[in-house]
Enzyme design. Structure first.
Site, mmCIF file in Angstrom:
data_model
loop_
_atom_site.group_PDB
_atom_site.id
_atom_site.type_symbol
_atom_site.label_atom_id
_atom_site.label_comp_id
_atom_site.label_asym_id
_atom_site.label_seq_id
_atom_site.Cartn_x
_atom_site.Cartn_y
_atom_site.Cartn_z
ATOM 1 N N HIS A 48 59.973 16.726 32.627
ATOM 2 C CA HIS A 48 59.679 16.594 31.203
ATOM 3 C C HIS A 48 58.478 15.683 31.016
ATOM 4 C CE1 HIS A 48 61.515 12.640 31.149
ATOM 5 N NE2 HIS A 48 62.612 13.132 31.691
ATOM 6 N N HIS B 145 57.603 12.663 33.053
ATOM 7 C CA HIS B 145 57.058 12.750 34.420
ATOM 8 C C HIS B 145 55.550 12.911 34.423
ATOM 9 C CE1 HIS B 145 61.270 14.217 34.946
ATOM 10 N NE2 HIS B 145 61.206 13.376 35.948
ATOM 11 N N LYS C 166 66.341 19.074 38.159
ATOM 12 C CA LYS C 166 66.079 18.714 36.776
ATOM 13 C C LYS C 166 64.687 19.212 36.423
ATOM 14 C CE LYS C 166 68.928 14.663 36.318
ATOM 15 N NZ LYS C 166 68.884 13.224 36.498
#
Ligand code: ARG
Length: 309
Positions: A36, A39, A33
């Site tokens: 974004h 985080h 993933k």
């Protein structure tokens, strides 16, 4: 006044040097993933704690506990074999992994057999199937490459990147020993650690599930194994976890379980922060309102440059 000046002149700012070793578990994104904006805080708050703790004299072990295990890999493997766009993967590996994963969820709604296939591939991966292992390793590798680019940009270095998979072999023996000692119990075919009011506020309302009825271990089980490993490996005086508020109850349970087990050599601290949301609600990749961390940093750099130029 004079004392303050002397303190400022001191390279250590007059801080008494502390002794001991501290493990800081931060950033810890999930593999396959894109990182974004959600985080950013575990990463920068963790890095700030890392710097301050080291400055105070502690020996710090920064450990990136990446999410590199679990049922999402069976889905990814099915999606990879079914509908990967090789050119897109070449150009943007994580972007393509995210796309095929999202596609899996859409297709699985129309075709329930996909979920069975995914379970089968997860089981094969866990049993050590060489092809699935190789794919899984590749997913981790391309993810780490991208994570590392962001870390380099932010000036962050980890001492360890021991993801969830590193503890996999410890889980079944751990659950067995918890059952043998009576700390854990069988409930409805599953294994749980029950709590009482005395274990901590709010804990009696829900036991901690550590083995599902189908035998699968879970996120809390991994965190227990991780505490045990860190105590044995580093003998730290403190372990700090940096995540958002949604994991508060999880860590209350983990810490209470450690207390029951007598794993009290280190002080366990959950450093949590609030959730980020957009005017239109919480961010979700499905809703398509996620701000990528790289884009955010690019934009911050652009604004900063505009100020200095
Ligand atoms: N990978 C998890 C997540 O993205 C965070 C892990 C935090 N650390 C831990 N030891 N549980 O939610």
């Amino acid at each position: 006044g004079a004392q303050l000046v002397a303190q400022c002149d001191d390279a250590q700012l007059g801080l008494a040097q502390r002794q001991g070793r501290v493990v800081i578990d931060y950033s810890s994104p999930n593999v396959a993933k894109r990182m974004h904006v959600g985080h950013l805080r575990s990463t920068v708050i963790g890095a700030a704690l890392h710097n301050m703790t080291r400055f105070a004299g502690y020996e710090v072990i920064a450990d990136n506990h990446i999410g590199d295990w679990g049922t999402q890999f069976g889905k990814l493997i099915v999606a990879w074999r079914g509908w990967l766009d090789a050119a897109a993967y070449e150009a943007d590996p994580i972007g393509e992994l995210q796309r095929i994963y999202a596609d899996f969820e859409v297709r699985a709604e129309a075709d329930p057999s996909l979920a069975d296939q995914a379970r089968h591939e997860t089981a094969k991966l866990q049993a050590g199937d060489p092809d699935n292992r190789a794919l899984w390793r590749q997913f981790i590798e391309v993810s780490l490459q991208e994570f590392n680019t962001l870390y380099a940009r932010l000036g962050i270095q980890f001492d360890e990147v021991l993801g969830e998979s590193a503890y996999n072999d410890m889980l079944q023996p751990l659950v067995d020993s918890l059952l043998a000692s009576g700390v854990a119990q069988v409930s409805d075919g599953a294994v749980v650690i029950p709590f009482e009011d005395a274990d901590g506020p709010g804990l009696a309302k829900a036991p901690m599930l550590i083995r599902k009825r189908d035998g699968a271990a879970l996120y809390p089980t991994t965190d227990l194994a991780t505490v045990r490993y860190r105590l044995d490996r580093w003998a730290p005086s403190r372990i700090i976890y940096v995540t958002d508020t949604r994991q508060q109850f999880h860590f209350q349970q983990v810490f209470a379980a450690c207390k029951k087990l007598g794993w009290t050599q280190a002080e366990l601290v959950h450093c949590w922060f609030g959730l980020l949301s957009m005017p239109e609600g919480t961010m979700s990749s499905r809703k398509g309102n996620v701000v990528n961390l790289k884009d955010l940093l690019d934009e911050a750099a652009r604004h900063a440059r505009a100020l200095v130029d």
